[in-house]
Design a protein around this motif. Structure first.
Motif, mmCIF file in Angstrom:
data_model
loop_
_atom_site.group_PDB
_atom_site.id
_atom_site.type_symbol
_atom_site.label_atom_id
_atom_site.label_comp_id
_atom_site.label_asym_id
_atom_site.label_seq_id
_atom_site.Cartn_x
_atom_site.Cartn_y
_atom_site.Cartn_z
ATOM 1 N N GLU A 1 43.980 8.187 3.114
ATOM 2 C CA GLU A 1 45.039 8.556 4.039
ATOM 3 C C GLU A 1 45.378 7.336 4.874
ATOM 4 O O GLU A 1 44.501 6.751 5.511
ATOM 5 C CB GLU A 1 44.618 9.723 4.939
ATOM 6 N N GLY A 2 46.634 6.942 4.867
ATOM 7 C CA GLY A 2 47.039 5.757 5.618
ATOM 8 C C GLY A 2 46.326 4.526 5.102
ATOM 9 O O GLY A 2 46.355 4.227 3.905
ATOM 10 N N VAL B 1 37.913 7.302 2.287
ATOM 11 C CA VAL B 1 36.689 8.037 2.604
ATOM 12 C C VAL B 1 35.939 8.286 1.306
ATOM 13 O O VAL B 1 36.494 8.816 0.341
ATOM 14 C CB VAL B 1 36.983 9.364 3.321
ATOM 15 N N LEU B 2 34.669 7.897 1.279
ATOM 16 C CA LEU B 2 33.855 7.942 0.077
ATOM 17 C C LEU B 2 32.529 8.638 0.366
ATOM 18 O O LEU B 2 31.836 8.291 1.319
ATOM 19 C CB LEU B 2 33.582 6.510 -0.419
ATOM 20 N N PHE C 1 31.256 7.257 3.847
ATOM 21 C CA PHE C 1 31.745 5.981 4.363
ATOM 22 C C PHE C 1 33.248 6.058 4.606
ATOM 23 O O PHE C 1 33.994 6.597 3.788
ATOM 24 C CB PHE C 1 31.466 4.852 3.363
ATOM 25 N N VAL C 2 33.671 5.493 5.721
ATOM 26 C CA VAL C 2 35.091 5.289 6.007
ATOM 27 C C VAL C 2 35.356 3.797 5.859
ATOM 28 O O VAL C 2 34.743 2.972 6.557
ATOM 29 C CB VAL C 2 35.458 5.769 7.428
ATOM 30 N N LEU C 3 36.258 3.431 4.948
ATOM 31 C CA LEU C 3 36.514 2.035 4.614
ATOM 32 C C LEU C 3 37.949 1.653 4.909
ATOM 33 O O LEU C 3 38.856 2.494 4.854
ATOM 34 C CB LEU C 3 36.242 1.786 3.117
ATOM 35 N N ASP C 4 38.146 0.367 5.181
ATOM 36 C CA ASP C 4 39.484 -0.189 5.257
ATOM 37 C C ASP C 4 40.018 -0.301 3.824
ATOM 38 O O ASP C 4 39.389 -0.938 2.967
ATOM 39 C CB ASP C 4 39.455 -1.568 5.919
ATOM 40 N N ALA C 5 41.163 0.293 3.551
ATOM 41 C CA ALA C 5 41.665 0.354 2.181
ATOM 42 C C ALA C 5 42.065 -1.005 1.641
ATOM 43 O O ALA C 5 41.964 -1.258 0.432
ATOM 44 C CB ALA C 5 42.856 1.314 2.107
ATOM 45 N N PRO D 1 36.215 14.160 -1.367
ATOM 46 C CA PRO D 1 36.616 14.820 -0.122
ATOM 47 C C PRO D 1 38.119 15.087 -0.096
ATOM 48 O O PRO D 1 38.872 14.571 -0.928
ATOM 49 C CB PRO D 1 36.225 13.799 0.948
ATOM 50 N N ALA D 2 38.540 15.906 0.849
ATOM 51 C CA ALA D 2 39.961 16.108 1.147
ATOM 52 C C ALA D 2 40.216 15.589 2.557
ATOM 53 O O ALA D 2 39.314 15.589 3.397
ATOM 54 C CB ALA D 2 40.327 17.582 1.042
#
Length: 406
Positions: free
Chosen positions: A268-269, A273-274, A282-286, A305-306
């Motif tokens: 998203e944006g 999220v993995l 984990f939340v990562l910078d895309a 995830p959603a």
């Protein structure tokens, strides 16, 4: 006093309406009140037996309860103000269904462990076509233009015309394929148990490139890829998430998660999220793959995830579904069940749907995690639900594909 109930043949009354019988004639013939007639109109439209134009000019106001039997295969029962989680229809393939349904226009597609992909009319459950792939289909189908794509255990990526069910081409590897493909921009990507991520021309089935993402020992790749614009992402059992150029296969970045990755990330944006087998999120910078935040949930995470509005919804093998705020790092809520959850949550307007190994599919409030309803099948549910209109569709290991009011 209990309300009187009547059963009306849907096809019969639909034919009467098309023949021009007035509201008064219908109420007289079938013994209905005005309210019951209005309820019946709604059911006929919901069942796909009449459309809005055919009901134009009919009653807008309408206490008898009406049960509609439209005599569609299989039978459909529609109650007044149809209760949530009532089954509209179900279709039996006689084999486990891990595949998540795909709906395109009027058709619903899914695969099964008997090795077939089935196309049904999503309103009625009527069979349109069935394609025999020759081995287990754990994959969920995906679509691009006029084709659907799916993988099978006999080492093939299949392309089938989504209207006719005729095979367009088959790309064969040297090992089995567990994950689902991803399609976009004229390319279909998938990962095999040989440790390679493949990119295939969507129109011809020719190989564009392949990239080794599995290790020499941990070659196995179960994760499905995710295509976003000019990028494809895919994780491996050795615990690395790869981000590659979808046109060339050139690696842009790698993220080492420290635990096996069995599902694709959500995006998203500018954030990914993995979830991983070790129970971490984990939340990562895309753009760079840099870690921004992590959550320790425990259990194992085996499903994608959603995500919506910076809230990620994710399930683990301990039977919990979590809502996590990726900006603040706070857990918003969790809901627990006795079974394990190996399916990805599916988001509706104000609720999510998820299946469990306890045989149930659950609808939970997005805001609070409160259980809104549960629907029991005859076996474990590994098929991620698909929400479409006022319906939710999913498969079960009891061999049925279900259409349930959402």
């Amino acid at each position: 006093m209990d309300k009187e109930k009547r059963t009306i043949k849907g096809r019969e009354i639909a034919a009467d309406i098309r023949d021009g019988l007035s509201d008064t004639d219908l109420m007289t013939k079938y013994g209905l009140t005005a309210k019951a007639l209005l309820s019946l109109y709604a059911k006929l439209k919901r069942a796909g037996l009449l459309d809005a134009d055919e009901l134009a000019g009919r009653r807008r106001d309408a206490g008898m309860e009406v049960t509609l039997d439209p005599t569609l295969p299989p039978s459909l029962q529609a109650e007044e103000d149809q209760p949530e989680h009532t089954c509209r229809w179900r279709y039996n393939v006689g084999a486990w269904i891990f595949s998540s349904p795909l709906i395109v226009d009027d058709l619903l597609y899914f695969g099964d462990w008997a090795g077939a992909v089935t196309a049904l009319d999503h309103k009625s459950g009527k069979l349109k076509w069935r394609f025999e792939a020759g081995d287990v289909i754990r994959s969920s189908p995906v679509t691009s233009e006029d084709a659907i794509y799916f993988t099978s255990w006999n080492q093939c990526l299949h392309a089938v015309n989504r209207t006719t069910g005729k095979q367009l081409w088959c790309f064969k590897t040297k090992s089995g394929i567990w994950g689902s493909p991803a399609a976009g921009g004229g390319v279909v990507c998938f990962a095999g148990t040989d440790g390679y991520l493949y990119a295939v021309n969507a129109y011809t089935g020719a190989l564009n490139w392949k990239l080794r993402i599995g290790g020499l020992v941990w070659r196995w790749v179960e994760s499905s890829p995710l295509i976003v614009n000019d990028t494809v992402l895919c994780g491996s059992h050795k615990g690395t998430l790869f981000c590659a150029d979808v046109a060339t296969g050139r690696v842009k970045w790698r993220f080492k998660a420290g635990s096996s990755i069995g599902a694709s990330p959500a995006m998203e944006g500018d954030q990914l999220v993995l979830g991983v087998y070790g129970g971490r999120v984990f939340v990562l910078d895309a753009a760079s793959g840099k870690e921004r935040r992590r959550f320790e949930l425990g259990g194992g995470i085996f499903a994608r995830p959603a995500m919506r509005d910076n809230i990620v919804y994710i399930a683990n093998s301990d039977g919990y579904i979590f809502a996590l705020d990726v900006q603040s790092g706070k857990e918003m809520w969790r809901y627990g069940r006795p079974g394990s959850v190996f399916t990805s949550p599916t988001l509706g307007e104000d609720r999510l749907y998820v299946g469990s190994t306890d045989r149930y599919v659950y609808a939970l409030s997005l805001a609070s995690g409160e259980k809104l309803w549960e629907f029991e099948t005859g076996n474990q549910v590994w098929s991620a639900p698909e929400a479409h209109g006022d319906m939710v569709y999913f498969g079960s290991n009891d061999g049925f594909l279900y259409a349930v009011y959402a």
